[in-house]
Design a protein around this motif. Structure first.
Motif, short mmCIF file in Angstrom:
data_model
loop_
_atom_site.label_atom_id
_atom_site.label_comp_id
_atom_site.label_asym_id
_atom_site.label_seq_id
_atom_site.Cartn_x
_atom_site.Cartn_y
_atom_site.Cartn_z
N LEU A 153 18.61 -13.99 48.27
CA LEU A 153 17.78 -14.28 47.09
C LEU A 153 16.70 -15.31 47.41
CD1 LEU A 153 20.40 -14.29 44.18
CD2 LEU A 153 18.65 -12.57 44.64
N ALA A 154 17.05 -16.31 48.23
CA ALA A 154 16.07 -17.32 48.63
C ALA A 154 14.94 -16.68 49.42
CB ALA A 154 16.74 -18.42 49.45
N LYS A 155 15.28 -15.75 50.33
CA LYS A 155 14.26 -15.06 51.13
C LYS A 155 13.40 -14.16 50.23
CE LYS A 155 15.64 -16.54 55.30
NZ LYS A 155 16.85 -16.23 55.99
N LEU A 156 14.02 -13.56 49.20
CA LEU A 156 13.26 -12.74 48.25
C LEU A 156 12.25 -13.59 47.48
CD1 LEU A 156 16.05 -10.39 46.91
CD2 LEU A 156 13.91 -9.65 47.94
N ASP A 157 12.63 -14.82 47.17
CA ASP A 157 11.70 -15.73 46.48
C ASP A 157 10.48 -16.01 47.34
OD1 ASP A 157 13.04 -16.02 44.11
OD2 ASP A 157 13.99 -17.92 44.63
N ALA A 158 10.69 -16.02 48.65
CA ALA A 158 9.62 -16.40 49.59
C ALA A 158 8.72 -15.23 49.98
CB ALA A 158 10.24 -17.02 50.84
N ARG B 258 22.63 -7.57 41.36
CA ARG B 258 22.52 -7.84 39.92
C ARG B 258 21.49 -8.94 39.65
NH1 ARG B 258 28.70 -7.38 39.87
NH2 ARG B 258 29.03 -5.22 39.27
N GLU B 259 21.50 -9.98 40.48
CA GLU B 259 20.55 -11.09 40.31
C GLU B 259 19.13 -10.65 40.62
OE1 GLU B 259 21.18 -14.18 38.98
OE2 GLU B 259 23.10 -13.21 38.55
N LEU B 260 18.94 -9.89 41.69
CA LEU B 260 17.57 -9.49 42.05
C LEU B 260 17.00 -8.51 41.05
CD1 LEU B 260 16.31 -6.84 43.84
CD2 LEU B 260 18.26 -7.37 45.22
N ARG B 261 17.84 -7.71 40.40
CA ARG B 261 17.35 -6.76 39.39
C ARG B 261 16.86 -7.49 38.13
NH1 ARG B 261 16.01 -3.27 42.79
NH2 ARG B 261 17.52 -1.75 43.48
N LYS B 262 17.20 -8.76 37.98
CA LYS B 262 16.71 -9.56 36.85
C LYS B 262 15.31 -10.12 37.13
CE LYS B 262 21.35 -11.29 35.69
NZ LYS B 262 22.19 -12.49 35.73
N LEU B 263 14.89 -10.05 38.38
CA LEU B 263 13.60 -10.60 38.79
C LEU B 263 12.53 -9.50 38.72
CD1 LEU B 263 14.91 -12.46 41.97
CD2 LEU B 263 14.52 -13.45 39.71
#
Length: 122
Positions: A39-44, A66-71
């Protein structure tokens, strides 16, 4: 343009195998060691596809999806599970969470490349 792939796995040997297979196929690969790191790498950055393990410390693959699908920036990013699990119920949970495909370990690197190509061609 080269597709960018995020691989998420707590096993260094699996990360190496996936990186070599995907890099040799011409993809840019970024590695993460667990779901939190993923998730941290996805933020970047932006990725065209995510290849993730299911069972990892800190945050497992299902929770990460589940967390990344909220983004909003990552809702449509395809996710391939690369896992030792072959249980139908877990596959159903993964699909419900937003997984696109499934590859069971141990895996053939060529099979991984084929699945990635197929998913990216959509």
């Amino acid at each position: 343009m080269t597709a960018s792939i995020l691989t998420v796995d707590d096993s260094a040997s699996i990360r190496l195998t996936t990186r070599v297979a995907l890099s040799n196929a011409g993809y840019t690969v970024t590695e993460a060691v667990d779901g939190k790191d993923g998730l941290a790498k996805l933020d970047a950055g932006q990725f065209d596809i995510i290849v993730t393990d299911l069972n990892m410390p800190n945050m497992d693959g299902l929770t990460m999806i589940r967390e990344l699908r909220k983004l909003p920036a990552h809702t449509g990013v395809p996710v391939i599970f690369l896992t030792t699990e072959s249980d139908a119920e877990i596959k159903q949970q993964a699909k419900a969470a937003g997984a696109t495909g499934w590859l069971t370990k141990p895996f053939d690197p060529e099979s991984l490349v084929k699945i990635v190509r197929k998913v990216l061609a959509r």
